[in-house]
Design an enzyme around this catalytic site. Sequence first.
Site, PDB file in Angstrom:
ATOM      1  N   SER A   1       0.248   5.951  -1.790  1.00 53.11           N
ATOM      2  CA  SER A   1      -0.333   7.201  -1.300  1.00 53.11           C
ATOM      3  C   SER A   1      -0.285   7.234   0.213  1.00 53.11           C
ATOM      4  O   SER A   1       0.008   6.224   0.867  1.00 53.11           O
ATOM      5  CB  SER A   1      -1.793   7.354  -1.762  1.00 53.11           C
ATOM      6  OG  SER A   1      -2.606   6.334  -1.196  1.00 53.11           O
ATOM      7  N   GLY A   2      -0.551   8.403   0.775  1.00 52.16           N
ATOM      8  CA  GLY A   2      -0.714   8.548   2.213  1.00 52.16           C
ATOM      9  C   GLY A   2       0.456   8.064   3.040  1.00 52.16           C
ATOM     10  O   GLY A   2       1.624   8.341   2.738  1.00 52.16           O
ATOM     11  N   ILE A   3       0.148   7.307   4.080  1.00 46.50           N
ATOM     12  CA  ILE A   3       1.169   6.836   5.020  1.00 46.50           C
ATOM     13  C   ILE A   3       2.164   5.915   4.331  1.00 46.50           C
ATOM     14  O   ILE A   3       3.372   5.995   4.573  1.00 46.50           O
ATOM     15  CB  ILE A   3       0.490   6.137   6.209  1.00 46.50           C
ATOM     16  CG1 ILE A   3      -0.274   7.164   7.049  1.00 46.50           C
ATOM     17  CG2 ILE A   3       1.508   5.394   7.063  1.00 46.50           C
ATOM     18  CD1 ILE A   3      -1.225   6.556   8.072  1.00 46.50           C
ATOM     19  N   GLY A   4       1.687   5.023   3.470  1.00 47.67           N
ATOM     20  CA  GLY A   4       2.588   4.112   2.789  1.00 47.67           C
ATOM     21  C   GLY A   4       3.590   4.833   1.907  1.00 47.67           C
ATOM     22  O   GLY A   4       4.790   4.510   1.904  1.00 47.67           O
TER      23      GLY A   4
ATOM     24  N   TYR B   1     -14.380  -2.036  10.120  1.00 48.05           N
ATOM     25  CA  TYR B   1     -12.989  -1.583  10.028  1.00 48.05           C
ATOM     26  C   TYR B   1     -12.296  -1.683  11.388  1.00 48.05           C
ATOM     27  O   TYR B   1     -11.171  -2.182  11.493  1.00 48.05           O
ATOM     28  CB  TYR B   1     -12.952  -0.147   9.524  1.00 48.05           C
ATOM     29  CG  TYR B   1     -11.570   0.469   9.480  1.00 48.05           C
ATOM     30  CD1 TYR B   1     -10.751   0.313   8.369  1.00 48.05           C
ATOM     31  CD2 TYR B   1     -11.087   1.223  10.553  1.00 48.05           C
ATOM     32  CE1 TYR B   1      -9.483   0.873   8.325  1.00 48.05           C
ATOM     33  CE2 TYR B   1      -9.826   1.787  10.515  1.00 48.05           C
ATOM     34  CZ  TYR B   1      -9.024   1.611   9.401  1.00 48.05           C
ATOM     35  OH  TYR B   1      -7.767   2.168   9.375  1.00 48.05           O
TER      36      TYR B   1
ATOM     37  N   SER C   1      -4.690   1.065  14.061  1.00 53.28           N
ATOM     38  CA  SER C   1      -5.493   2.286  14.064  1.00 53.28           C
ATOM     39  C   SER C   1      -5.956   2.541  15.484  1.00 53.28           C
ATOM     40  O   SER C   1      -6.136   1.600  16.278  1.00 53.28           O
ATOM     41  CB  SER C   1      -6.705   2.134  13.144  1.00 53.28           C
ATOM     42  OG  SER C   1      -7.634   3.185  13.342  1.00 53.28           O
TER      43      SER C   1
ATOM     44  N   GLY D   1       0.825  -1.207   0.000  1.00 49.51           N
ATOM     45  CA  GLY D   1       0.000   0.000   0.000  1.00 49.51           C
ATOM     46  C   GLY D   1       0.854   1.248   0.000  1.00 49.51           C
ATOM     47  O   GLY D   1       0.612   2.189   0.761  1.00 49.51           O
ATOM     48  N   GLY D   2       1.851   1.269  -0.869  1.00 52.80           N
ATOM     49  CA  GLY D   2       2.846   2.342  -0.836  1.00 52.80           C
ATOM     50  C   GLY D   2       2.650   3.444  -1.844  1.00 52.80           C
ATOM     51  O   GLY D   2       3.585   4.215  -2.096  1.00 52.80           O
TER      52      GLY D   2
END
Length: 250
Positions: free
Chosen positions: A17-20, A151, A138, A14-15
């Site tokens: 966008s965002g945190i990744g 979630y 989370s 998951g790299g």
Amino acid sequence: MSNRFQNKVVVVTGGTSGIGLATARAFADEGASVFITGRRQDALDAAVKAIGGQITGVRGDMAELADIDRLYDAVQQKHARTDVVFANAGGGELAPLGAITEEHYRRTFDTNVKGVLFTVQKALPLLRDGASVILTGSTTSVSGTPAFSVYSATKAAVRNFARNWILDLKDRRIRVNAVSPGVTDTAGLDHLFGGGDAASGTKDYLAGLIPAGRIGQPEEIAKAVLFLASEEASFVNGIELFVDGGQVQI
């Protein structure tokens, strides 16, 4: 800029966008050879270009076991071992009890639980003894959120993977920790909150609930991940590190 990860091999799922994306860039900036995954080729290509350095993009959905195999095949083509796995791919949608569908449940658990499980399990033959595994949790693992129960349940499962896997992997000295972000300024968060003014208003409201007085930035989560992956955290094992401005402490 330090070189803590010079000659290290790092996998970030998951790299794109965002945190990744922020974490993959931080690892690359510190000298690592980084492999990232993403489901869309255009986003993957853009991320590889943005990160630079020793970066390889592998298209795949981590809920699909064949795609995970393809990821590690790509790693093995260049390296004999892996030093860090950041199992970050995940996501969720709002659905209150009474409106939860089987498809919503399946999609969320497949991505956030099944995907994390097999991303780590299939990495084991490549992971060196003494390696580091970081899971994305989370704050929802310990605090309730309206319309977010599925979630939240997946993230509670991820947190408990870390507790149990440190026992399964203790003979190999592989550390497993979870980093649990609070509200973080990402495109995914904007999408979750409906985008535009609706998202901005919700983020402003949530910032008022956080002792730090603001929401987090992906780069701040990335710093926590790199700490957990580094030798500076050599005696840190099985924890859930909240990076949330103090939100779950009050």
